[in-house]
Scaffold this motif. Structure first.
Motif, mmCIF file in Angstrom:
data_model
loop_
_atom_site.group_PDB
_atom_site.id
_atom_site.type_symbol
_atom_site.label_atom_id
_atom_site.label_comp_id
_atom_site.label_asym_id
_atom_site.label_seq_id
_atom_site.Cartn_x
_atom_site.Cartn_y
_atom_site.Cartn_z
ATOM 1 N N LYS A 196 0.844 -1.193 0.000
ATOM 2 C CA LYS A 196 0.000 0.000 0.000
ATOM 3 C C LYS A 196 0.878 1.241 0.000
ATOM 4 N N LYS A 197 0.533 2.217 -0.842
ATOM 5 C CA LYS A 197 1.266 3.476 -0.869
ATOM 6 C C LYS A 197 1.013 4.222 0.433
ATOM 7 N N ALA A 198 2.084 4.781 1.004
ATOM 8 C CA ALA A 198 1.962 5.505 2.267
ATOM 9 C C ALA A 198 3.013 6.608 2.322
ATOM 10 N N TYR A 199 2.753 7.563 3.195
ATOM 11 C CA TYR A 199 3.656 8.681 3.440
ATOM 12 C C TYR A 199 4.139 8.546 4.881
ATOM 13 N N ILE A 200 5.452 8.405 5.062
ATOM 14 C CA ILE A 200 6.004 8.129 6.385
ATOM 15 C C ILE A 200 6.968 9.243 6.764
ATOM 16 N N THR A 201 6.771 9.791 7.963
ATOM 17 C CA THR A 201 7.740 10.724 8.543
ATOM 18 C C THR A 201 8.521 9.945 9.579
ATOM 19 N N VAL A 202 9.834 9.892 9.409
ATOM 20 C CA VAL A 202 10.720 9.152 10.314
ATOM 21 C C VAL A 202 11.504 10.185 11.120
ATOM 22 N N ASN A 203 11.153 10.319 12.399
ATOM 23 C CA ASN A 203 11.837 11.263 13.281
ATOM 24 C C ASN A 203 12.767 10.465 14.184
ATOM 25 N N MET A 204 14.056 10.785 14.109
ATOM 26 C CA MET A 204 15.055 10.069 14.899
ATOM 27 C C MET A 204 15.727 11.007 15.897
ATOM 28 N N GLY A 205 15.033 12.071 16.283
ATOM 29 C CA GLY A 205 15.616 13.045 17.199
ATOM 30 C C GLY A 205 16.228 14.183 16.421
ATOM 31 N N LYS A 206 17.526 14.122 16.176
ATOM 32 C CA LYS A 206 18.240 15.193 15.479
ATOM 33 C C LYS A 206 18.041 15.142 13.963
ATOM 34 N N ILE A 207 17.544 14.044 13.452
ATOM 35 C CA ILE A 207 17.374 13.858 12.006
ATOM 36 C C ILE A 207 15.953 13.393 11.724
ATOM 37 N N THR A 208 15.310 14.028 10.726
ATOM 38 C CA THR A 208 13.974 13.615 10.276
ATOM 39 C C THR A 208 14.036 13.377 8.776
ATOM 40 N N ARG A 209 13.429 12.282 8.331
ATOM 41 C CA ARG A 209 13.380 11.955 6.901
ATOM 42 C C ARG A 209 11.942 11.653 6.503
ATOM 43 N N GLN A 210 11.631 11.908 5.239
ATOM 44 C CA GLN A 210 10.321 11.603 4.669
ATOM 45 C C GLN A 210 10.471 10.423 3.709
ATOM 46 N N VAL A 211 9.516 9.515 3.755
ATOM 47 C CA VAL A 211 9.513 8.354 2.861
ATOM 48 C C VAL A 211 8.144 8.284 2.201
#
Length: 129
Positions: free
Chosen positions: A30-45
């Protein structure tokens, strides 16, 4: 959702890809939009229609994300600063949204392994007949 590091565990002294697999309850991607927050670094998938997406972390990113403690090591002739890892995992705070507007928040921990071995990767695979 499944999260799979490229090497099985996050390697602390290598660049790493981390793959995300988002599925329906029936097991379809399934297509999804994920925000990955790792504290000092955030990435979008953004996953593709098969539910697959990835982020890349450099060894510098991983070093930034792992808590370290400075210690001093003294020998007969030298004094050196040494950094010791306090955490052996990356903490991921995830916000997952699908195209239907469903939103889920999830926390995951990925194991980090110090890698003292050498990894040899080739560009092409050669098969001998």
């Amino acid at each position: 959702m499944e999260i799979i590091p490229k090497y099985g565990k996050v390697k602390s002294n290598l660049d790493n890809d981390i793959y995300f697999f988002v599925k329906t309850p029936e097991g379809n991607g399934k297509k999804a939009y994920i925000t990955v927050n790792m504290g000092k670094i955030t990435r979008q998938v953004i996953t593709d229609e098969n539910g697959v997406g990835k982020i890349s972390l450099t060894k510098t990113d991983i070093s930034t994300l792992i808590t370290k403690e400075k210690t001093t090591k003294t020998t007969k002739t030298t004094t050196e600063d040494e950094y010791v890892n306090l955490d052996n995992y990356l903490n991921l705070n995830l916000e997952i949204k699908d195209e239907d507007g469903t939103k889920v928040n999830k926390n995951e921990k990925l194991a980090v392994q110090k890698n003292n071995s050498i990894l040899i990767k080739t560009d092409k695979v050669k098969y001998n007949q």
